[in-house]
Design a protein around this motif. Structure first.
Motif, PDB file in Angstrom:
ATOM      1  N   ARG A   9     -11.134  13.406  29.892  1.00 22.57           N
ATOM      2  CA  ARG A   9     -12.020  12.407  29.623  1.00 22.57           C
ATOM      3  C   ARG A   9     -13.155  12.718  28.945  1.00 22.57           C
ATOM      4  O   ARG A   9     -13.801  12.174  27.871  1.00 22.57           O
ATOM      5  N   VAL A  10     -13.884  13.864  29.238  1.00 24.86           N
ATOM      6  CA  VAL A  10     -14.984  14.435  28.636  1.00 24.86           C
ATOM      7  C   VAL A  10     -14.623  14.762  27.193  1.00 24.86           C
ATOM      8  O   VAL A  10     -15.411  14.524  26.238  1.00 24.86           O
ATOM      9  N   GLU A  11     -13.382  15.611  27.067  1.00 22.15           N
ATOM     10  CA  GLU A  11     -13.145  15.937  25.645  1.00 22.15           C
ATOM     11  C   GLU A  11     -12.919  14.671  24.617  1.00 22.15           C
ATOM     12  O   GLU A  11     -13.211  14.716  23.338  1.00 22.15           O
ATOM     13  N   GLU A  12     -12.522  13.681  25.275  1.00 15.95           N
ATOM     14  CA  GLU A  12     -12.341  12.328  24.481  1.00 15.95           C
ATOM     15  C   GLU A  12     -13.871  11.884  24.281  1.00 15.95           C
ATOM     16  O   GLU A  12     -14.029  11.485  23.039  1.00 15.95           O
ATOM     17  N   VAL A  13     -14.704  11.735  25.122  1.00 15.29           N
ATOM     18  CA  VAL A  13     -16.083  11.397  24.851  1.00 15.29           C
ATOM     19  C   VAL A  13     -16.504  12.209  23.558  1.00 15.29           C
ATOM     20  O   VAL A  13     -17.142  11.697  22.831  1.00 15.29           O
ATOM     21  N   LYS A  14     -16.429  13.562  23.636  1.00 12.72           N
ATOM     22  CA  LYS A  14     -17.014  14.448  22.746  1.00 12.72           C
ATOM     23  C   LYS A  14     -16.451  14.125  21.468  1.00 12.72           C
ATOM     24  O   LYS A  14     -17.357  14.062  20.417  1.00 12.72           O
ATOM     25  N   ARG A  15     -15.331  13.871  21.131  1.00 12.69           N
ATOM     26  CA  ARG A  15     -14.522  13.785  19.819  1.00 12.69           C
ATOM     27  C   ARG A  15     -15.194  12.376  19.468  1.00 12.69           C
ATOM     28  O   ARG A  15     -15.350  12.350  18.404  1.00 12.69           O
ATOM     29  N   LYS A  16     -15.132  11.446  20.121  1.00 13.72           N
ATOM     30  CA  LYS A  16     -15.877  10.018  19.824  1.00 13.72           C
ATOM     31  C   LYS A  16     -17.334  10.363  19.352  1.00 13.72           C
ATOM     32  O   LYS A  16     -17.802   9.482  18.389  1.00 13.72           O
ATOM     33  N   LEU A  17     -18.054  11.009  20.134  1.00 13.47           N
ATOM     34  CA  LEU A  17     -19.515  11.202  19.823  1.00 13.47           C
ATOM     35  C   LEU A  17     -19.581  11.958  18.475  1.00 13.47           C
ATOM     36  O   LEU A  17     -20.613  11.555  17.700  1.00 13.47           O
ATOM     37  N   LYS A  18     -18.628  12.579  18.136  1.00 16.92           N
ATOM     38  CA  LYS A  18     -18.710  13.132  16.739  1.00 16.92           C
ATOM     39  C   LYS A  18     -18.259  12.327  15.681  1.00 16.92           C
ATOM     40  O   LYS A  18     -18.266  12.860  14.462  1.00 16.92           O
ATOM     41  N   ASP A  19     -17.575  11.365  16.007  1.00 13.35           N
ATOM     42  CA  ASP A  19     -16.757  10.553  14.946  1.00 13.35           C
ATOM     43  C   ASP A  19     -18.138   9.669  14.734  1.00 13.35           C
ATOM     44  O   ASP A  19     -18.408   8.714  15.163  1.00 13.35           O
ATOM     45  N   PRO A  20     -17.975   9.630  13.209  1.00 12.39           N
ATOM     46  CA  PRO A  20     -18.992   8.593  12.462  1.00 12.39           C
ATOM     47  C   PRO A  20     -18.555   6.955  12.947  1.00 12.39           C
ATOM     48  O   PRO A  20     -19.364   6.221  12.815  1.00 12.39           O
ATOM     49  N   LYS A  21     -16.935   6.824  13.209  1.00 12.79           N
ATOM     50  CA  LYS A  21     -16.829   5.530  13.481  1.00 12.79           C
ATOM     51  C   LYS A  21     -17.314   5.085  14.657  1.00 12.79           C
ATOM     52  O   LYS A  21     -17.331   4.021  14.898  1.00 12.79           O
ATOM     53  N   HIS A  22     -17.713   5.968  15.423  1.00 14.30           N
ATOM     54  CA  HIS A  22     -18.315   5.470  16.936  1.00 14.30           C
ATOM     55  C   HIS A  22     -19.895   5.731  16.973  1.00 14.30           C
ATOM     56  O   HIS A  22     -20.501   5.554  17.986  1.00 14.30           O
ATOM     57  N   ALA A  23     -20.452   5.758  15.682  1.00 10.25           N
ATOM     58  CA  ALA A  23     -22.045   5.952  15.806  1.00 10.25           C
ATOM     59  C   ALA A  23     -22.755   5.096  16.371  1.00 10.25           C
ATOM     60  O   ALA A  23     -23.842   5.033  16.738  1.00 10.25           O
ATOM     61  N   LEU A  24     -22.241   3.644  16.153  1.00 10.55           N
ATOM     62  CA  LEU A  24     -23.159   2.591  16.803  1.00 10.55           C
ATOM     63  C   LEU A  24     -22.696   2.067  18.213  1.00 10.55           C
ATOM     64  O   LEU A  24     -23.175   1.075  18.482  1.00 10.55           O
ATOM     65  N   TYR A  25     -21.592   2.750  18.629  1.00  8.94           N
ATOM     66  CA  TYR A  25     -21.298   2.710  20.152  1.00  8.94           C
ATOM     67  C   TYR A  25     -22.471   3.142  21.103  1.00  8.94           C
ATOM     68  O   TYR A  25     -22.872   4.299  20.677  1.00  8.94           O
ATOM     69  N   SER A  26     -22.768   2.561  22.046  1.00  7.11           N
ATOM     70  CA  SER A  26     -23.476   3.276  23.071  1.00  7.11           C
ATOM     71  C   SER A  26     -22.800   4.493  23.833  1.00  7.11           C
ATOM     72  O   SER A  26     -21.567   4.432  23.932  1.00  7.11           O
ATOM     73  N   ILE A  27     -23.333   5.466  24.403  1.00  7.32           N
ATOM     74  CA  ILE A  27     -22.626   6.370  25.017  1.00  7.32           C
ATOM     75  C   ILE A  27     -21.821   6.141  26.300  1.00  7.32           C
ATOM     76  O   ILE A  27     -20.774   6.296  26.425  1.00  7.32           O
ATOM     77  N   LEU A  28     -22.586   4.972  26.881  1.00 10.11           N
ATOM     78  CA  LEU A  28     -22.127   4.635  28.239  1.00 10.11           C
ATOM     79  C   LEU A  28     -20.739   3.635  27.752  1.00 10.11           C
ATOM     80  O   LEU A  28     -19.685   3.892  28.378  1.00 10.11           O
ATOM     81  N   GLY A  29     -20.849   3.133  26.602  1.00  5.07           N
ATOM     82  CA  GLY A  29     -19.583   2.188  26.255  1.00  5.07           C
ATOM     83  C   GLY A  29     -18.462   3.260  25.685  1.00  5.07           C
ATOM     84  O   GLY A  29     -17.420   2.991  26.144  1.00  5.07           O
ATOM     85  N   ILE A  30     -18.821   4.443  25.132  1.00  3.00           N
ATOM     86  CA  ILE A  30     -17.709   5.249  24.772  1.00  3.00           C
ATOM     87  C   ILE A  30     -17.165   5.676  26.152  1.00  3.00           C
ATOM     88  O   ILE A  30     -15.934   6.082  26.156  1.00  3.00           O
TER      89      ILE A  30
END
Length: 216
Positions: free
Chosen positions: A164-185
């Motif tokens: 799950r942490v690896e999934e979060v890390k991928r999304k935090l690096k992805d520009p598509k998720h730039a507007l998402y909150s960390i908690l939402g991710i």
């Protein structure tokens, strides 16, 4: 009990035993109150009926408070049987070392495990537990537990939350998720609570989620 939880569940907060600790402290508090009232009774001659009524009200109030605190907590899903601790291994170990599966079956289950967990991303299920994972793999919970312990050298809890942490890390690096909150991710990646997410992220990423996003 903690070791058993981490071998069976990916979220342990609601299945932990803080209520038992609170119950014991409540019992101690009531016992101290009872002793205090009996000591006072020596000097003040308190009516026994009044004293017993006070203690009963205190104890009942504590029990109702504990019951209310557990009211909305999901019950633990029963499994067919508990895994015995292998001979020669201490109960404090979180990884079992006894190998009971034939090599051919073990390799087959490793393939199924990797497909279910890493390819199909079963870890995105917020309530995933070992029983559900074993049903998806078509294997017994005990065999799944052994395969996880041998293949990942870890327990179910740590394996799922690392993914799950690896999934979060991928999304935090992805520009598509730039507007998402960390908690939402984090919630989208399988975590249930902010505290469990922060704890797992620090453990498996070695930094905080905010620091990781700033550095990404």
């Amino acid at each position: 009990y903690h070791i058993t939880l981490r071998d069976r569940y990916s979220h342990v907060e609601s299945r932990d035993l803080p209520w038992l600790s609170r119950f014991l402290w409540t019992y101690i508090g009531v016992a101290v109150a009872a002793i205090g009232l009996h000591v006072l009774n020596i000097f003040l001659q308190i009516d026994h009926l009044v004293m017993n009524a006070i203690l009963s009200l205190i104890f009942c109030g504590c029990l109702f408070a504990l019951a209310y605190a557990r009211w909305h907590v999901a019950p633990i899903t029963p499994e067919p049987a508990a895994d015995p601790t292998p001979a020669g291994e201490s109960q404090g170990s979180s990884v079992r070392r006894l190998h009971t599966l034939p090599d051919e079956l073990y390799r087959d289950l490793v393939t199924r495990l990797e497909k279910t967990l890493e390819t199909d991303k079963a870890y995105l299920d917020n309530d995933l537990d070992r029983m559900q994972l074993s049903e998806r793999m078509g294997a017994s919970p005990h065999h799944v537990s052994e395969v996880i312990n041998r293949h990942y050298r870890s327990n179910f809890f740590d394996v799922v939350n690392r993914l799950r942490v690896e999934e979060v890390k991928r999304k935090l690096k992805d520009p598509k998720h730039a507007l998402y909150s960390i908690l939402g991710i984090a919630m989208e990646s399988g975590f249930n609570t902010k505290s469990s997410f922060n704890t797992a992220f620090r453990k498996h990423a070695g930094t905080t989620p905010s620091e990781f996003r700033d550095a990404a």
